[in-house]
Design a protein around this motif. Structure first.
Motif, PDB file in Angstrom:
ATOM      1  N   GLU A  40      45.371  36.315  29.848  1.00 56.13           N
ATOM      2  CA  GLU A  40      46.427  37.320  29.802  1.00 56.13           C
ATOM      3  C   GLU A  40      46.844  37.553  28.347  1.00 56.13           C
ATOM      4  OE1 GLU A  40      47.814  38.835  32.538  1.00 56.13           O
ATOM      5  OE2 GLU A  40      46.413  37.802  33.860  1.00 56.13           O
ATOM      6  N   PRO A  41      47.505  38.669  28.042  1.00 55.52           N
ATOM      7  CA  PRO A  41      47.996  38.893  26.672  1.00 55.52           C
ATOM      8  C   PRO A  41      48.984  37.821  26.208  1.00 55.52           C
ATOM      9  CG  PRO A  41      48.024  40.932  27.902  1.00 55.52           C
ATOM     10  CD  PRO A  41      47.672  39.851  28.879  1.00 55.52           C
ATOM     11  N   SER A  42      49.666  37.164  27.159  1.00 62.40           N
ATOM     12  CA  SER A  42      50.609  36.096  26.802  1.00 62.40           C
ATOM     13  C   SER A  42      49.903  34.788  26.462  1.00 62.40           C
ATOM     14  CB  SER A  42      51.580  35.867  27.967  1.00 62.40           C
ATOM     15  OG  SER A  42      50.874  35.431  29.119  1.00 62.40           O
ATOM     16  N   GLY A  43      48.575  34.732  26.684  1.00 57.97           N
ATOM     17  CA  GLY A  43      47.816  33.526  26.395  1.00 57.97           C
ATOM     18  C   GLY A  43      47.513  32.699  27.632  1.00 57.97           C
ATOM     19  N   GLU A  44      48.111  33.054  28.763  1.00 59.69           N
ATOM     20  CA  GLU A  44      47.898  32.328  30.008  1.00 59.69           C
ATOM     21  C   GLU A  44      46.499  32.629  30.549  1.00 59.69           C
ATOM     22  OE1 GLU A  44      50.016  31.990  34.393  1.00 59.69           O
ATOM     23  OE2 GLU A  44      50.655  33.505  32.972  1.00 59.69           O
ATOM     24  N   VAL A  45      45.823  31.608  31.082  1.00 66.23           N
ATOM     25  CA  VAL A  45      44.479  31.772  31.631  1.00 66.23           C
ATOM     26  C   VAL A  45      44.575  31.712  33.148  1.00 66.23           C
ATOM     27  CG1 VAL A  45      42.153  30.817  31.735  1.00 66.23           C
ATOM     28  CG2 VAL A  45      43.417  30.771  29.589  1.00 66.23           C
ATOM     29  N   LYS A  46      44.040  32.754  33.815  1.00 62.58           N
ATOM     30  CA  LYS A  46      44.051  32.829  35.275  1.00 62.58           C
ATOM     31  C   LYS A  46      42.644  33.116  35.765  1.00 62.58           C
ATOM     32  CE  LYS A  46      48.641  34.649  36.247  1.00 62.58           C
ATOM     33  NZ  LYS A  46      49.357  35.796  36.847  1.00 62.58           N
ATOM     34  N   THR A  47      42.355  32.695  37.003  1.00 60.43           N
ATOM     35  CA  THR A  47      41.113  33.075  37.658  1.00 60.43           C
ATOM     36  C   THR A  47      41.406  34.293  38.510  1.00 60.43           C
ATOM     37  OG1 THR A  47      40.340  30.797  37.700  1.00 60.43           O
ATOM     38  CG2 THR A  47      39.286  32.328  39.205  1.00 60.43           C
ATOM     39  N   ILE A  48      40.676  35.376  38.270  1.00 58.95           N
ATOM     40  CA  ILE A  48      40.883  36.618  39.001  1.00 58.95           C
ATOM     41  C   ILE A  48      39.573  37.064  39.625  1.00 58.95           C
ATOM     42  CG2 ILE A  48      42.782  37.382  37.516  1.00 58.95           C
ATOM     43  CD1 ILE A  48      40.774  39.297  36.177  1.00 58.95           C
ATOM     44  N   LYS A  49      39.675  38.015  40.544  1.00 57.57           N
ATOM     45  CA  LYS A  49      38.490  38.665  41.095  1.00 57.57           C
ATOM     46  C   LYS A  49      38.370  40.023  40.421  1.00 57.57           C
ATOM     47  CE  LYS A  49      39.748  38.085  45.378  1.00 57.57           C
ATOM     48  NZ  LYS A  49      39.783  38.232  46.837  1.00 57.57           N
ATOM     49  N   ALA A  50      37.265  40.227  39.719  1.00 57.36           N
ATOM     50  CA  ALA A  50      37.059  41.476  38.991  1.00 57.36           C
ATOM     51  C   ALA A  50      35.700  42.046  39.354  1.00 57.36           C
ATOM     52  CB  ALA A  50      37.137  41.242  37.495  1.00 57.36           C
ATOM     53  N   CYS A  51      35.627  43.373  39.426  1.00 60.38           N
ATOM     54  CA  CYS A  51      34.340  44.018  39.702  1.00 60.38           C
ATOM     55  C   CYS A  51      33.480  43.928  38.438  1.00 60.38           C
ATOM     56  CB  CYS A  51      34.525  45.454  40.163  1.00 60.38           C
ATOM     57  SG  CYS A  51      35.252  46.559  38.949  1.00 60.38           S
ATOM     58  N   THR A  52      32.188  44.046  38.626  1.00 60.06           N
ATOM     59  CA  THR A  52      31.271  43.884  37.506  1.00 60.06           C
ATOM     60  C   THR A  52      31.441  44.992  36.479  1.00 60.06           C
ATOM     61  OG1 THR A  52      29.578  44.964  38.843  1.00 60.06           O
ATOM     62  CG2 THR A  52      29.565  42.579  38.788  1.00 60.06           C
ATOM     63  N   ARG A  53      31.910  46.163  36.898  1.00 60.02           N
ATOM     64  CA  ARG A  53      32.134  47.248  35.931  1.00 60.02           C
ATOM     65  C   ARG A  53      33.260  46.874  34.968  1.00 60.02           C
ATOM     66  NH1 ARG A  53      31.919  53.332  37.655  1.00 60.02           N
ATOM     67  NH2 ARG A  53      29.748  52.765  37.408  1.00 60.02           N
ATOM     68  N   CYS A  54      34.338  46.262  35.474  1.00 61.39           N
ATOM     69  CA  CYS A  54      35.447  45.851  34.601  1.00 61.39           C
ATOM     70  C   CYS A  54      35.006  44.742  33.649  1.00 61.39           C
ATOM     71  CB  CYS A  54      36.633  45.386  35.443  1.00 61.39           C
ATOM     72  SG  CYS A  54      37.474  46.715  36.313  1.00 61.39           S
ATOM     73  N   ILE A  55      34.183  43.824  34.138  1.00 60.54           N
ATOM     74  CA  ILE A  55      33.683  42.739  33.280  1.00 60.54           C
ATOM     75  C   ILE A  55      32.803  43.324  32.179  1.00 60.54           C
ATOM     76  CG2 ILE A  55      32.247  40.668  33.216  1.00 60.54           C
ATOM     77  CD1 ILE A  55      33.140  40.166  36.140  1.00 60.54           C
ATOM     78  N   ARG A  56      31.918  44.243  32.556  1.00 57.63           N
ATOM     79  CA  ARG A  56      30.969  44.828  31.601  1.00 57.63           C
ATOM     80  C   ARG A  56      31.668  45.697  30.568  1.00 57.63           C
ATOM     81  NH1 ARG A  56      27.554  47.505  35.153  1.00 57.63           N
ATOM     82  NH2 ARG A  56      28.636  49.461  34.777  1.00 57.63           N
ATOM     83  N   ASN A  57      32.725  46.410  30.962  1.00 55.34           N
ATOM     84  CA  ASN A  57      33.411  47.318  30.048  1.00 55.34           C
ATOM     85  C   ASN A  57      34.425  46.625  29.148  1.00 55.34           C
ATOM     86  OD1 ASN A  57      31.971  49.443  31.018  1.00 55.34           O
ATOM     87  ND2 ASN A  57      33.556  50.170  32.393  1.00 55.34           N
ATOM     88  N   GLY A  58      34.617  45.326  29.333  1.00 57.81           N
ATOM     89  CA  GLY A  58      35.513  44.590  28.446  1.00 57.81           C
ATOM     90  C   GLY A  58      36.962  44.581  28.888  1.00 57.81           C
ATOM     91  N   ALA A  59      37.253  44.976  30.130  1.00 59.10           N
ATOM     92  CA  ALA A  59      38.627  44.936  30.622  1.00 59.10           C
ATOM     93  C   ALA A  59      39.063  43.500  30.884  1.00 59.10           C
ATOM     94  CB  ALA A  59      38.761  45.761  31.894  1.00 59.10           C
TER      95      ALA A  59
END
Length: 68
Positions: A40-59
């Motif tokens: 997260e922008p606050s520095g917190e690390v979370k496990t999320i479910k993200a589509c491969t398009r978001c992962i590939r685009n750098g979101a």
């Protein structure tokens, strides 16, 4: 378990399976979701479910790996 991307909100879509004889039956197109660690922008690390398009685009911002 909901099949929704935590970044963009992409979810399942409905459509038809079409057989060789052109008989149509309902089906669902599921998004390609991956469990990924996101910082997260606050520095917190979370496990999320993200589509491969978001992962590939750098979101998804992956956390830096700490070396021992």
């Amino acid at each position: 378990m909901s099949q929704v991307c935590d970044i963009c909100g992409k979810g399942p879509q409905s459509g038809n399976s079409v057989s060789h004889s052109h008989i149509k039956t309902k089906r669902r197109f599921m998004p390609n979701l991956q469990k990924v660690r996101h910082q997260e922008p606050s520095g917190e690390v979370k496990t999320i479910k993200a589509c491969t398009r978001c992962i590939r685009n750098g979101a998804v911002v992956k956390p830096a790996v700490k070396k021992a």
